[in-house]
Design an enzyme around this catalytic site. Structure first.
Site, mmCIF file in Angstrom:
data_model
loop_
_atom_site.group_PDB
_atom_site.id
_atom_site.type_symbol
_atom_site.label_atom_id
_atom_site.label_comp_id
_atom_site.label_asym_id
_atom_site.label_seq_id
_atom_site.Cartn_x
_atom_site.Cartn_y
_atom_site.Cartn_z
ATOM 1 N N HIS A 1 0.839 -1.209 0.000
ATOM 2 C CA HIS A 1 0.000 0.000 0.000
ATOM 3 C C HIS A 1 0.875 1.261 0.000
ATOM 4 O O HIS A 1 0.753 2.127 -0.858
ATOM 5 C CB HIS A 1 -0.913 -0.021 1.239
ATOM 6 C CG HIS A 1 -1.776 1.195 1.383
ATOM 7 N ND1 HIS A 1 -3.103 1.203 1.067
ATOM 8 C CD2 HIS A 1 -1.499 2.462 1.801
ATOM 9 C CE1 HIS A 1 -3.609 2.407 1.264
ATOM 10 N NE2 HIS A 1 -2.649 3.191 1.726
ATOM 11 N N GLU A 2 1.763 1.337 0.965
ATOM 12 C CA GLU A 2 2.601 2.536 1.077
ATOM 13 C C GLU A 2 3.546 2.659 -0.116
ATOM 14 O O GLU A 2 3.876 3.757 -0.548
ATOM 15 C CB GLU A 2 3.391 2.540 2.391
ATOM 16 C CG GLU A 2 2.517 2.588 3.643
ATOM 17 C CD GLU A 2 1.483 3.709 3.651
ATOM 18 O OE1 GLU A 2 1.700 4.761 3.002
ATOM 19 O OE2 GLU A 2 0.432 3.533 4.290
ATOM 20 N N HIS B 1 1.729 4.435 -2.817
ATOM 21 C CA HIS B 1 1.842 5.892 -2.639
ATOM 22 C C HIS B 1 3.232 6.353 -3.066
ATOM 23 O O HIS B 1 3.403 7.401 -3.686
ATOM 24 C CB HIS B 1 1.676 6.276 -1.164
ATOM 25 C CG HIS B 1 0.271 6.247 -0.648
ATOM 26 N ND1 HIS B 1 -0.760 6.911 -1.255
ATOM 27 C CD2 HIS B 1 -0.265 5.657 0.454
ATOM 28 C CE1 HIS B 1 -1.884 6.721 -0.551
ATOM 29 N NE2 HIS B 1 -1.610 5.959 0.481
ATOM 30 N N HIS C 1 3.492 6.791 -6.670
ATOM 31 C CA HIS C 1 2.753 7.991 -7.080
ATOM 32 C C HIS C 1 3.671 9.225 -6.960
ATOM 33 O O HIS C 1 3.615 10.137 -7.774
ATOM 34 C CB HIS C 1 1.528 8.132 -6.169
ATOM 35 C CG HIS C 1 0.418 8.968 -6.723
ATOM 36 N ND1 HIS C 1 -0.667 9.321 -5.962
ATOM 37 C CD2 HIS C 1 0.219 9.534 -7.937
ATOM 38 C CE1 HIS C 1 -1.494 10.061 -6.702
ATOM 39 N NE2 HIS C 1 -0.980 10.208 -7.892
HETATM 40 ZN ZN LIG Z 1 -2.841 5.248 2.047
#
Ligand SMILES: [Zn+2]
Length: 680
Positions: free
Chosen positions: A469-470, A473, A476
């Site tokens: 998940h991280e 990010h 991104h």
């Molecule tokens: Zn998040």
């Protein structure tokens, strides 16, 4: 006086902050000078005689405050990941100063006039699509800060912002203090009953870090407390640990957050009303994809009903399991994880201790890197010997398909007392092109338990998902390909920002990723096929519980910010009443109770915004289907679109347009319900 390293040019490799030379005291001087410098730069833009142009106003504001950004990024990354009393004192002092600087800029009438003039003339300015978007963001930012208010209104807005900055800082420092103060010391064999080796190892490491060498300590880090609640056969200790965990922020005394919460809510409500909104939620949501409180409630309620039904069915199985073991008590919140683990074992023949030896931290990191390689052509090379802010921090150079430098990725994986709980991505430097090619320095911070010295650190499957998940990010931020800092990387609507992160989680469960990277830490054997099958078959196990604890938190956050007069709110009573209203099962608690709801009260990033994860999940469930429809979860054409419209695009487009550009249509909410195993 020796030169302040924060104010010097950084000649370190990749212009990484010179962590080894930075002392807490350097921040005070650096902040003071950088704030003054930024103020002068803003005033120069405001007071110039030339009529407003995109260049002399928007670009000038985008370039102002460079030194301050540099200093502040180092500082706030440290206060989150490796703080101390000196940094905390400076943080309390600096938060209102930064809020004031920001108000002074956003409420400056001359600046606002320039921005408004440009906004009104936008059709004639010959702007590129990206520039037009940046101008729109500026216009919105000024307006939402109160630039259009009368003098009295502006003064009050400035006061409120500063006060909110102080309260947010205090809130998170209080939670950190309560977390650091709590420890459950396991003295006897009875205290340790049922605990698997990996947890005992981690508990021994935690004890060592807290000066209790030779003992075992359970802390409030998720990687410590959750497995304890899963495995401890000592019901009394489970209750004690659970109560300590859920009482953060409401222990009375100096670290109690209740007064802070009331004041925060009252100030937010006042701010919204000054700006002409019915309540803070309406104000906050006005600048998101969801747009209104009703739209948020609509999505949350759609999921709530089937989730509760599922959770009740799960609870019945847990109670039956307890009875089969001669326990006739009801399932209490501190029993859920314990019996759930047993039911999972019975239903899916799967338990955490069997899984864990196959989930080594280093391999899961490699799996995340490899996925980025297959989707976006990135490669990662670990760099040794660079000066970082804690010896646990690892640095990787990221390169693109053509071998060109993309940025740096820092991984800070282990829990420690100086680190805030949770997991997050942040940037020491964001990508943009206003100062030549500025490449990003991105960090992922986690709270995993460390393995014994010389041994691999092992993750739970949940930990592994958090890492993906991280890292989503992180990508991104790393893949960002824009000109203006305003829209760089993760600078997108809050309910869109969880799309790249949650979407990335899907690749962890792809069989070809797991079979390659889930190998036994001692034997090197890949995870046996039947264990892998069982793991994937059980992926929706306990989903009722997870959805209920999350969705209830999101609903409580929304209701808190719809209140007209929160100044005298009885927080305890409010929480109880709201949960009764929605029919919260007694055996489940909020994922984040109000007194330690950091998403909502440590600053305002996720205030009236905790629903964002679910909003984004509608998109991530639907987006992953785009790959599945192609019959290849690494389909190059789909990956290319994903890169162009989502991962590299920052806030270049309206989020809805960006999604449609990627997918060819709007997302279907059914994809989310299907993904969670609920009836559609
Ligand atoms: Zn998040």
């Amino acid at each position: 006086m020796t030169a302040n390293p924060l104010l010097a040019d950084w000649t370190t490799p990749f212009e990484l902050p010179p962590f080894g030379d930075i002392q807490p005291s350097h921040f005070e001087e650096a902040f003071d000078l950088a704030i003054e410098k930024t103020r002068r730069e803003n005033e120069e833009v405001a007071n110039q005689l030339a009529p407003p142009s995109f260049e002399n106003t928007i670009v000038a504001l985008e370039t102002a405050g460079k030194t301050l950004t540099k200093v502040a990024r180092v500082f706030f990354n440290l206060t989150g990941a490796h703080t101390n009393e000196n940094l905390q004192r400076i943080e309390r002092d600096i938060a209102p100063k930064l809020a004031k600087l920001s108000s002074d800029m956003l409420l400056n009438p001359k600046l606002y006039e320039r921005v408004v003039t440009l906004w009104e003339e936008r059709e004639t300015l010959d702007l590129s699509a990206e520039e037009a978007r940046v101008l729109e963001r500026y216009q919105k930012m000024f307006q939402r800060a109160g630039a259009g208010l009368d003098e009295a209104g502006k003064v009050r807005m400035a006061e409120i912002s500063q006060k909110l900055a102080i309260l947010g800082t205090q809130f998170s420092q209080n939670v950190l203090k309560d977390e650091a103060d709590f420890q459950l010391v396991l003295e006897t064999a009875e205290d340790r009953a049922g605990l698997p080796d990996f947890l005992l190892t981690a508990a021994a490491e935690a004890a060592k870090e807290r000066g209790l060498e030779g003992k075992h300590v359970i802390t409030l880090s998720r990687s410590s407390i959750e497995p304890f609640l899963q495995f401890s056969t000592n019901r009394r200790l489970r209750e004690e640990a659970f109560k300590g965990w859920t009482a953060r922020g409401e222990n009375g005394g100096e670290t109690d957050n209740k007064a802070i919460i009331r004041e925060t809510l009252a100030l937010r409500a006042e701010m919204a009303s000054l700006l002409g909104f019915a309540n803070f939620a309406a104000y906050k949501l006005d600048d998101t994809m969801a747009k209104t409180p009703d739209n948020v409630r609509g999505l949350l309620t759609k999921v709530w009903e089937p989730a509760v039904e599922q959770a009740r069915a799960e609870e019945a199985k847990l109670a039956e399991m307890a009875r089969s073991q001669g326990e006739n008590h009801e399932i209490a919140p501190w029993d859920w994880r314990f019996y759930s683990e047993k039911v999972r074992k019975a239903e899916h023949d799967l338990d955490e201790t069997e899984l864990k030896p196959y989930l080594q931290l280093d391999n899961i990191i490699q799996a995340a890197f490899d996925t980025a390689n297959r989707l976006f052509g990135l490669t990662f090379k670990e760099l040794e010997g660079l000066s970082v802010y804690h010896p646990d921090v690892r640095v990787f150079e990221v390169s693109g398909k053509d071998g060109k430098h993309v940025g740096l990725f820092l991984g800070d994986y282990f829990a420690r007392a100086s680190k805030r709980s949770g997991a997050w991505m942040s940037a020491f430097r964001s990508q943009h092109r206003l100062d030549g090619e500025v490449t990003p320095i991105i960090v992922n911070v986690m709270n995993f338990s460390k393995g014994a010295p010389g041994e691999a650190s092992l993750l739970t499957f949940d930990d592994a998902r958090t890492l993906f998940h991280e890292f989503g990010h992180g990508l991104h931020g790393l893949l960002s390909n824009v000109t203006y800092p305003m829209i760089s990387g993760t600078s997108v609507a809050r309910d869109f920002v969880e799309l790249p992160s949650q979407l990335y989680e899907h690749w962890l469960s792809v069989p070809e990723v797991l079979s390659k990277y889930a190998v036994h830490y001692k034997t090197g054997e890949p995870m046996p096929q039947d264990l892998l099958d069982k793991l994937l078959a059980a992926s929706n196990f306990n989903k009722g519980f997870e959805t209920v604890e999350y969705t209830s938190s999101a609903l409580v956050d929304l209701e808190l910010h719809l209140l007209k007069d929160p100044a005298k709110l009885d927080i305890d009573a409010f929480e109880k009443i709201e949960l009764e209203k929605i029919g919260m099962p007694k055996a489940i608690t909020l994922r984040h109770r109000i007194p330690h709801f950091q998403h909502v009260f440590s600053g305002d990033a996720y205030s009236a915004g905790y629903y964002s994860y679910m909003w984004s999940e509608v998109m991530d469930a639907d987006a992953f289907e785009a790959f599945e429809e192609k019959g290849d979860v690494f389909d190059p054409e789909t990956a290319e679109k994903l890169l162009t419209f989502i991962y590299s695009a920052g806030g270049r487009q309206d989020p809805e347009d960006a999604y449609v550009a990627f997918r060819g249509r709007a997302p279907r909410v059914e994809a989310l319900l299907e993904k969670r195993g609920f009836p559609t």
